[in-house]
Design an enzyme around this catalytic site. Sequence first.
Site, short mmCIF file in Angstrom:
data_model
loop_
_atom_site.label_atom_id
_atom_site.label_comp_id
_atom_site.label_asym_id
_atom_site.label_seq_id
_atom_site.Cartn_x
_atom_site.Cartn_y
_atom_site.Cartn_z
N GLU A 136 52.72 49.56 45.58
CA GLU A 136 52.54 48.55 46.63
C GLU A 136 53.66 48.71 47.66
OE1 GLU A 136 51.85 44.52 45.31
OE2 GLU A 136 52.95 43.70 47.04
N GLU A 141 56.76 40.72 54.68
CA GLU A 141 56.50 39.45 54.03
C GLU A 141 57.46 38.44 54.63
OE1 GLU A 141 54.97 39.56 49.60
OE2 GLU A 141 56.76 40.80 49.80
#
Length: 253
Positions: A136, A141
């Site tokens: 990932e 974020e």
Amino acid sequence: MKKYLLFIILVSNFTFSQKNERKLVWQENFNGNTLDTSVWNFELGNGCPNNCGWGNNERQVYTKDNHEIKDGFLIINAQKEDSNYSSTRITTAQKKEFQYGRIEARAKVPTGKGIWPAFWMLGSNIKTVGWPKCGEIDILEYVGKEPMTVFTTLHTEDSHGNSINSKKTTIHGIEDGFHVYAIDWSKEKIDFFVDNKLVYSFNPKEKTEKTWPFDQKFFIILNVAIGGNFGGPEVDDSIFPQQFIIDYIKVYQ
């Protein structure tokens, strides 16, 4: 001070020249009135029964109705109606997948405690090997409970969940206006950038299946989560509605 400024200029110029040496192989400008379903997939619901809360105890339900294409922007609307939270999550899985290159998005983040927008990627083999073995790449974020902070993270079989391969970067004004979030990904390393400034590099000395699942194609994901292990646990209901606005995505190789 002069040496430091010279270093910053050299890094910026190197990044700019790297980008210019590559060819733009794909871009999504969100033109038109609807999302291009030849490129994008919707992920719907709350993750149940196999992955309730999307694996993170998130509170939202994903729908096809919490987004709009307007004036060349994708707008993901995070909402609360009665006791229900809703949002949108889209992916390019099996439609647009990439291995290596510069991958960037220009976006404006939503704000407020409990909000959790992301621009990220998963390995295309996730359905066969599962997570975290697929790998990932979290290009962006942001969690509203930690303002002025951008998170850039890698998850691998060797380091997942509360990953050690992560960097928190304080950026004053990150909530104001649009910013460009990018990775420069090669066989050797993955560099993370915000507004063309290097904020994190990942380059493990030993690249094994457990530490470096990044020699394969990955697909792109855009979403806004609400609450959860990372975005929560507290959610300030007074912040809604919130919008994650994406201007474009570009891939150079």
